[in-house]
Design a protein around this motif. Structure first.
Motif, short mmCIF file in Angstrom:
data_model
loop_
_atom_site.label_atom_id
_atom_site.label_comp_id
_atom_site.label_asym_id
_atom_site.label_seq_id
_atom_site.Cartn_x
_atom_site.Cartn_y
_atom_site.Cartn_z
N ASP A 206 59.70 -11.78 -11.61
CA ASP A 206 61.56 -11.73 -11.55
C ASP A 206 61.70 -11.50 -10.51
OD1 ASP A 206 60.32 -9.12 -11.25
OD2 ASP A 206 61.12 -8.22 -12.86
N GLY A 207 61.08 -11.30 -9.45
CA GLY A 207 61.16 -11.31 -8.41
C GLY A 207 62.10 -9.91 -7.77
N ARG A 208 62.59 -8.54 -8.41
CA ARG A 208 62.60 -7.10 -8.58
C ARG A 208 61.53 -6.97 -8.50
NH1 ARG A 208 65.76 -8.66 -12.99
NH2 ARG A 208 64.21 -7.76 -14.85
N THR A 209 59.92 -7.01 -8.11
CA THR A 209 59.14 -6.66 -7.58
C THR A 209 57.77 -7.14 -6.69
OG1 THR A 209 58.60 -5.61 -10.29
CG2 THR A 209 56.78 -4.91 -8.91
N ALA A 210 57.47 -6.20 -5.75
CA ALA A 210 56.45 -7.00 -4.49
C ALA A 210 55.13 -6.22 -5.55
CB ALA A 210 56.88 -6.71 -3.43
N TRP A 211 54.12 -7.01 -5.07
CA TRP A 211 52.71 -6.09 -4.69
C TRP A 211 52.47 -6.40 -3.18
CZ3 TRP A 211 50.85 -4.16 -8.58
CH2 TRP A 211 50.92 -3.60 -9.81
N LEU A 212 52.21 -5.28 -3.21
CA LEU A 212 51.42 -5.23 -1.54
C LEU A 212 50.08 -4.90 -1.85
CD1 LEU A 212 53.85 -2.91 -0.09
CD2 LEU A 212 53.73 -5.45 -0.49
N GLY A 213 49.09 -5.72 -1.20
CA GLY A 213 47.45 -5.79 -0.76
C GLY A 213 47.01 -5.31 -0.24
N MET A 214 46.84 -3.61 0.36
CA MET A 214 45.40 -3.82 1.11
C MET A 214 44.08 -4.60 1.67
SD MET A 214 46.81 -0.82 2.98
CE MET A 214 47.97 -0.11 3.42
N GLU A 215 43.42 -4.22 2.43
CA GLU A 215 42.08 -5.87 3.05
C GLU A 215 41.37 -4.66 2.47
OE1 GLU A 215 40.15 -8.03 6.95
OE2 GLU A 215 41.71 -6.43 6.71
N MET A 216 40.96 -3.62 3.08
CA MET A 216 39.56 -2.97 2.72
C MET A 216 40.29 -1.55 2.06
SD MET A 216 37.41 -3.89 5.07
CE MET A 216 37.39 -5.98 6.17
N ALA A 217 39.11 -0.79 2.13
CA ALA A 217 39.76 0.78 1.09
C ALA A 217 39.86 1.49 2.67
CB ALA A 217 38.02 1.05 0.36
N TRP A 218 40.80 2.30 1.36
CA TRP A 218 41.29 3.43 2.55
C TRP A 218 40.23 4.50 3.17
CZ3 TRP A 218 46.65 5.37 -0.08
CH2 TRP A 218 47.25 4.23 -0.09
N ARG A 219 39.90 5.18 4.31
CA ARG A 219 38.83 5.38 4.62
C ARG A 219 38.23 6.39 2.87
NH1 ARG A 219 38.21 6.23 10.10
NH2 ARG A 219 39.75 5.11 11.30
N GLN A 220 39.39 7.40 2.85
CA GLN A 220 38.87 8.53 1.80
C GLN A 220 38.86 7.90 0.13
OE1 GLN A 220 41.95 8.61 2.55
NE2 GLN A 220 43.52 8.35 0.35
N ASP A 221 39.11 6.13 0.29
CA ASP A 221 38.47 6.38 -0.72
C ASP A 221 37.44 4.88 -0.76
OD1 ASP A 221 40.69 6.79 -1.96
OD2 ASP A 221 41.99 4.50 -1.09
N GLY A 222 36.50 5.24 0.29
CA GLY A 222 34.87 4.52 -0.12
C GLY A 222 34.69 3.61 1.21
N PRO A 223 33.47 3.22 1.51
CA PRO A 223 33.69 2.25 3.22
C PRO A 223 34.00 0.58 2.53
CG PRO A 223 31.20 2.42 1.39
CD PRO A 223 32.61 2.91 0.57
N VAL A 224 33.61 0.03 3.48
CA VAL A 224 33.75 -1.11 3.82
C VAL A 224 32.38 -1.67 3.50
CG1 VAL A 224 35.36 -1.09 5.95
CG2 VAL A 224 32.69 -1.84 6.01
N PRO A 225 32.47 -3.70 2.73
CA PRO A 225 31.42 -4.20 2.49
C PRO A 225 30.69 -4.58 3.15
CG PRO A 225 33.71 -5.04 1.74
CD PRO A 225 34.20 -3.99 2.87
N THR A 226 29.38 -4.71 2.96
CA THR A 226 28.33 -5.23 3.22
C THR A 226 27.20 -6.09 2.66
OG1 THR A 226 26.61 -3.46 2.63
CG2 THR A 226 27.87 -2.12 4.21
N PRO A 227 26.13 -6.95 3.19
CA PRO A 227 25.84 -8.10 2.85
C PRO A 227 25.29 -7.57 1.50
CG PRO A 227 26.16 -8.45 5.01
CD PRO A 227 26.18 -6.65 4.90
N GLY A 228 24.35 -5.67 1.84
CA GLY A 228 24.14 -5.68 0.26
C GLY A 228 25.08 -4.47 -0.69
N ALA A 229 25.93 -4.23 0.35
CA ALA A 229 27.16 -3.58 -1.42
C ALA A 229 27.89 -3.95 -1.02
CB ALA A 229 26.85 -1.86 -1.01
N PRO A 230 29.12 -3.78 -2.84
CA PRO A 230 30.51 -4.10 -2.18
C PRO A 230 31.51 -2.86 -2.01
CG PRO A 230 29.62 -2.99 -4.28
CD PRO A 230 28.77 -3.59 -3.99
N GLY A 231 32.04 -3.49 -1.35
CA GLY A 231 33.26 -2.15 -0.55
C GLY A 231 33.89 -1.27 -1.71
#
Length: 389
Positions: A206-231
């Motif tokens: 409808d053009g009235r709503t915009a979704w904004l996507g962060m690239e990675m987690a905020w500091r308080q929300d968790g770590p960045v991804p590694t080869p061994g684990a999702p972010g």
């Protein structure tokens, strides 16, 4: 995220040379998911690094969008006014069911701050003005040539991420307000990390709503991804375009880094580089990875925005206090037959094929690096993939 030039540009030629020598498959890594039947490569095209377009060095393309009303494509560069002032390009891009022509760049326009001036170079900063790091761009429906674009921010000088509206000529219309939680607060280990913020932008139909996507987690929300684990879970937020008022926020968990790096040093990263609407209640989410010596990867997922917890009121995301949205793999783009992937950061719906097939065009950010290229990939999206389109 474009790799931060101050940290990575000097290293990129060596890293990319290692990528070319090593290939993109990592020994011992689990097999990559395969593309589902129906996702079909139309074609690829490239614009080499160092190409001059209307007096500007072309590159750093981090966002792309198509306007069906005019047939114009819009591209945004993440040049932080270092080579030329921050800018957008218009283009013509043609494809058939079985091929993609090299895009024709038709114009370039300098982005201007609300004070009417071009954005300053980081070498010559100006008081009260951020040096933008442009990432995503979308034509604003029904606006007669306006567009919204995101900047990841200028953390070193105290500016957080930004969402702005400009006219095609480049003049500023407004800065949309963002919630206070979007601002960095490293002293208290809260808020977004530098260079991992507003990578994705999508409009609801409808053009009235915009979704904004962060690239990675905020500091308080968790770590960045590694080869061994999702972010840790990153946040995707719906805003009212007219007012900037937040409407809903969902949590999305990115994959682990696709491949471990093949050399002893250098980045290992995976995060969301773009989002795209796919009907009233669905988004496509592009995850882009890079590991030194192993190269770039990209996977496309589909999510239902009605699922999961509304996380707006949660100051921190922790196990048990929210439910992330579920995601369904659409394709591992490495399996499409497009050759080695570059740094895919943008995607947009293009005009349908003659037979009605829906088309997505992806574009890469070459980091203004001679070892990379601006890569365009056109694919036919699975028919019947979304209700209501």
């Amino acid at each position: 995220m474009a790799w931060n030039p101050s940290r990575f540009r000097a290293a990129l030629p060596a890293l990319l040379a290692a990528v070319l020598a090593a290939g993109c498959a990592s020994p011992g890594a689990p097999p990559a998911p395969t593309a589902p039947p129906g996702l079909r490569l139309i074609g690829t095209a490239a614009i080499p690094p160092g190409t001059d377009v209307l007096g500007t060095p072309f590159g750093g393309i981090s966002g792309i969008d198509y306007d069906p009303a005019t047939g114009r494509w819009l591209l945004i560069s993440d040049d932080r006014s270092a080579l030329q002032p921050a800018r957008v390009y218009t283009a013509q891009l043609h494809y058939t069911a079985h091929g993609l022509d090299t895009p024709v760049l038709t114009g370039t326009y300098t982005l201007r701050h609300a004070n009417g001036r071009p954005y300053p170079s980081p070498r010559r900063p100006e008081a009260g003005m951020d040096v933008p790091d442009a990432e995503a761009v979308r034509w604003l429906p029904g606006s007669g040539g306006h567009f919204l674009w995101t900047s990841e921010g200028d953390f070193a000088r105290g500016f957080g991420p930004q969402l702005r509206e400009n006219r095609l000529g480049g003049s500023a219309v407004r800065d949309l307000p963002l919630p206070d939680s979007f601002q960095p607060d490293p002293a208290h280990r809260r808020g977004p990390r530098a260079n991992t913020t507003l990578e994705g932008l999508a409009f609801a139909p409808d053009g009235r709503t915009a979704w904004l996507g962060m690239e990675m987690a905020w500091r308080q929300d968790g770590p960045v991804p590694t080869p061994g684990a999702p972010g840790g879970p990153l946040r995707i937020t719906a805003l009212d375009v007219a007012t900037g008022r937040p409407l809903r926020q969902i949590a999305y968990v990115p994959d682990a880094v696709h491949h471990a790096r093949r050399i002893p040093w250098g980045p290992q990263l995976n995060g969301v580089s773009e989002i795209l609407d796919d009907g009233p209640h669905h988004l496509l989410v592009l995850e882009r990875s890079y590991s030194a010596g192993a190269g770039f990867g990209a996977r496309l997922y589909r999510i239902d925005t009605r699922t999961g917890t509304d996380t707006q009121a949660l100051p921190a995301l922790a196990p048990g206090n929210h439910v992330p949205v579920s995601k369904t793999l659409v394709a591992d783009l490495a399996t499409l037959g497009a050759g080695a992937l570059d740094n895919l950061e943008g995607m947009a719906w293009g005009p349908p094929l003659a037979g009605g097939g829906r088309v997505i065009v992806f574009v890469s950010d070459d980091n203004f690096n001679p070892a990379q290229t601006t890569q365009f990939i056109a694919v036919e999206y699975p028919p019947g993939g979304a209700e209501g389109r």
